[in-house]
Design a protein around this motif. Structure first.
Motif, mmCIF file in Angstrom:
data_model
loop_
_atom_site.group_PDB
_atom_site.id
_atom_site.type_symbol
_atom_site.label_atom_id
_atom_site.label_comp_id
_atom_site.label_asym_id
_atom_site.label_seq_id
_atom_site.Cartn_x
_atom_site.Cartn_y
_atom_site.Cartn_z
ATOM 1 N N VAL A 204 4.908 24.443 -49.666
ATOM 2 C CA VAL A 204 4.273 23.579 -48.657
ATOM 3 C C VAL A 204 4.170 24.289 -47.308
ATOM 4 O O VAL A 204 3.125 24.262 -46.644
ATOM 5 C CB VAL A 204 5.051 22.252 -48.516
ATOM 6 N N LEU A 205 5.254 24.937 -46.896
ATOM 7 C CA LEU A 205 5.234 25.655 -45.620
ATOM 8 C C LEU A 205 4.187 26.765 -45.635
ATOM 9 O O LEU A 205 3.451 26.959 -44.658
ATOM 10 C CB LEU A 205 6.612 26.252 -45.331
ATOM 11 N N THR A 206 4.113 27.480 -46.749
ATOM 12 C CA THR A 206 3.142 28.565 -46.875
ATOM 13 C C THR A 206 1.712 28.043 -46.743
ATOM 14 O O THR A 206 0.897 28.594 -45.991
ATOM 15 C CB THR A 206 3.309 29.281 -48.227
ATOM 16 N N VAL A 207 1.408 26.989 -47.460
ATOM 17 C CA VAL A 207 0.052 26.428 -47.441
ATOM 18 C C VAL A 207 -0.301 25.911 -46.046
ATOM 19 O O VAL A 207 -1.393 26.176 -45.522
ATOM 20 C CB VAL A 207 -0.079 25.305 -48.487
ATOM 21 N N LEU A 208 0.616 25.168 -45.432
ATOM 22 C CA LEU A 208 0.363 24.657 -44.080
ATOM 23 C C LEU A 208 0.136 25.795 -43.093
ATOM 24 O O LEU A 208 -0.745 25.729 -42.225
ATOM 25 C CB LEU A 208 1.542 23.787 -43.622
ATOM 26 N N GLY A 209 0.929 26.860 -43.228
ATOM 27 C CA GLY A 209 0.785 28.009 -42.337
ATOM 28 C C GLY A 209 -0.588 28.649 -42.457
ATOM 29 O O GLY A 209 -1.226 28.963 -41.438
ATOM 30 N N PHE A 210 -1.037 28.838 -43.679
ATOM 31 C CA PHE A 210 -2.357 29.449 -43.873
ATOM 32 C C PHE A 210 -3.481 28.537 -43.366
ATOM 33 O O PHE A 210 -4.489 29.022 -42.842
ATOM 34 C CB PHE A 210 -2.575 29.786 -45.350
ATOM 35 N N ILE A 211 -3.310 27.251 -43.521
ATOM 36 C CA ILE A 211 -4.318 26.311 -43.009
ATOM 37 C C ILE A 211 -4.439 26.438 -41.493
ATOM 38 O O ILE A 211 -5.548 26.518 -40.941
ATOM 39 C CB ILE A 211 -3.972 24.863 -43.412
ATOM 40 N N LEU A 212 -3.304 26.473 -40.807
ATOM 41 C CA LEU A 212 -3.331 26.607 -39.349
ATOM 42 C C LEU A 212 -3.931 27.942 -38.925
ATOM 43 O O LEU A 212 -4.747 28.004 -37.992
ATOM 44 C CB LEU A 212 -1.919 26.457 -38.779
ATOM 45 N N LEU B 278 5.266 29.411 -40.073
ATOM 46 C CA LEU B 278 5.328 28.626 -41.313
ATOM 47 C C LEU B 278 5.130 29.514 -42.538
ATOM 48 O O LEU B 278 5.838 29.367 -43.547
ATOM 49 C CB LEU B 278 4.273 27.523 -41.288
ATOM 50 N N VAL B 279 4.185 30.446 -42.452
ATOM 51 C CA VAL B 279 3.946 31.357 -43.582
ATOM 52 C C VAL B 279 5.183 32.215 -43.837
ATOM 53 O O VAL B 279 5.634 32.359 -44.980
ATOM 54 C CB VAL B 279 2.719 32.257 -43.311
ATOM 55 N N MET B 280 5.735 32.781 -42.756
ATOM 56 C CA MET B 280 6.937 33.617 -42.915
ATOM 57 C C MET B 280 8.127 32.791 -43.386
ATOM 58 O O MET B 280 8.907 33.234 -44.239
ATOM 59 C CB MET B 280 7.254 34.317 -41.595
ATOM 60 N N GLY B 281 8.253 31.575 -42.851
ATOM 61 C CA GLY B 281 9.326 30.698 -43.289
ATOM 62 C C GLY B 281 9.184 30.348 -44.759
ATOM 63 O O GLY B 281 10.177 30.338 -45.509
ATOM 64 N N GLY B 282 7.954 30.092 -45.195
ATOM 65 C CA GLY B 282 7.711 29.799 -46.606
ATOM 66 C C GLY B 282 8.094 30.956 -47.501
ATOM 67 O O GLY B 282 8.701 30.768 -48.558
ATOM 68 N N ALA B 283 7.759 32.172 -47.066
ATOM 69 C CA ALA B 283 8.104 33.366 -47.849
ATOM 70 C C ALA B 283 9.615 33.538 -47.952
ATOM 71 O O ALA B 283 10.144 33.852 -49.027
ATOM 72 C CB ALA B 283 7.474 34.602 -47.207
#
Length: 311
Positions: A119-127, A75-80
C-alpha cells in the motif's frame, strides 16, 4: 489506594497504556527502519534543492511539487523497507540486531506487514506521478533494485549484493532533482556516484561489525565470504574513488570542494589505518561512524553553500 491519592489500579493501567504506546512506536520504528528511511530522505531533498538552485527557480513556486516529491519518495522507500522486513524474517530471527523487529516478535502479523509495504509503495508512486515521470522511473529503479534484485535475489547468494543494494540508495537525489529538471546535468550524476561509492565502504564496515551474525544467518556479505583483509582492501579502493568527485561539483563553490576533499582524505587515512590495527571490530566501528557523519555533512553542506546568502 496509593499515598498520593491515585488508586494503584489506575496507576498500573496508565503505566500499561504508556508501555503499550512506547512498544508500538518502537515496533513502527523498527518496521520502517527509521534511521535508514530518514537518511534516504536527505539526498532526495538535496537533489530537489540543487535543481531549484541551478535553474534559478523559486522554492515557493514549487512547494506543491516539493511536498509530492518528499512524501511520495518517502512512502516508496518506506514500502520497500517494510517488504524487506517481511521477506527477511527468517534472517532477522537469527541476527541479534534484528531479532526484536515486529516481524520476528509477531507483534505485527506478516500478512499485515506485506499489505502495508504494498500500500505504501503504491501510494508513493501515485503521488510521485504528479511530479515528473522521470522521478517516478528513478523511484521505481530504486524500489525494484532494493526489493527484487537485492532482497529477494542477491543478498543470500552473492557478495555482489552490496553493489546492487547501493544502486537503490544512489538514485535518491535523482528522484529529487528530476521532479524539477531532467537528470542529465553533471550535478545529479555526481550525487548518484557519491552515494553509490560511499555505500560500499559504509556497508562493508557494518558487515565487519556484524560478521558473525551474517555468518550465522548465511548472508553472503564480503567479510563472511572473503574475510576482513579483502574487505579492508576494497574499502580503501572505494574511498579512494571518492577523491576526484568533489572537483566535478566546482559549481557549488571552492568551500564545498575543499571541505569535501578534506573529509575524503580523512576517511582514506582512517581506512588505510585498518591494515595496521589489532582490533578490527573497533576499526570497523570507527569507519561506520565516520561514514554516517560523512554523508550527512556532505549533503547538508551542499544545501548550505547554495543558500541565498551565499550567492
Amino acid at each position: 489506594m496509593s499515598q498520593n491519592g491515585i488508586p494503584s489500579a489506575l496507576k498500573g493501567k496508565s503505566a500499561a497504556i504508556s508501555n503499550n504506546r512506547s512498544g508500538l512506536m518502537a515496533d513502527i520504528k523498527a518496521l520502517f527502519k527509521g534511521p535508514v528511511l530518514i537518511a534516504n530522505v536527505l539526498p532526495v531533498f538535496t537533489g530537489f534543492w540543487l535543481a531549484l538552485y541551478f535553474t534559478s527557480a523559486s522554492f515557493s513556486d514549487y512547494l506543491n511539487v516539493f511536498l509530492l516529491t518528499i512524501i511520495g519518495s518517502t512512502l516508496v522507500m518506506g514500502g520497500a523497507l517494510v517488504i524487506n522486513n517481511w521477506y527477511d524474517v527468517d534472517i532477522d530471527t537469527v541476527m541479534d540486531r534484528t531479532k526484536h523487529r515486529p516481524t520476528v516478535t509477531g507483534h505485527i502479523p506478516l500478512n499485515v506487514v506485506l499489505i502495508i509495504g504494498i500500500v505504501l509503495t503504491v501510494l508513493g508512486f501515485i503521488l510521485l506521478s504528479f511530479t515528473r515521470w522521470e522521478a517516478v522511473i528513478y523511484a521505481f529503479v530504486g524500489w525494484f533494485t532494493y526489493v527484487i534484485l537485492y532482497t529477494m535475489w542477491s543478498k543470500r547468494r552473492y557478495t555482489l549484493n552490496t553493489v546492487i543494494g547501493a544502486v537503490s540508495g544512489a538514485v535518491t537525489p535523482l528522484i529529487g532533482w528530476t521532479a524539477i529538471e531532467p537528470g542529465t546535468h553533471i550535478v545529479p550524476i555526481m550525487l548518484f556516484l557519491i552515494i553509490f561509492v560511499f555505500q560500499m565502504p559504509h556497508t562493508f564496515a557494518i558487515a565487519m561489525k556484524k560478521c558473525e551474525e551474517y555468518r550465522a544467518a548465511k548472508v553472503a556479505m564480503l567479510p563472511v565470504v572473503h574475510g576482513f583483509e579483502m574487505t579492508k582492501r576494497q574499502m580503501v579502493v572505494y574511498i579512494a574513488c571518492l577523491l576526484p568527485l568533489p572537483f566535478y561539483l566546482g559549481s557549488l563553490g571552492l568551500t564545498f570542494v575543499v571541505i569535501a576533499t578534506v573529509m575524503n582524505l580523512g576517511w582514506l587515512i582512517v581506512s588505510i589505518s585498518g591494515f595496521f590495527t589489532k582490533d578490527d571490530l573497533k576499526w570497523a566501528q570507527i569507519n561506520f561512524l565516520y561514514s554516517v557523519n560523512y554523508i550527512t555533512i556532505l549533503f547538508l553542506l551542499m544545501i548550505v553553500v547554495t543558500l541565498p546568502i551565499f550567492k
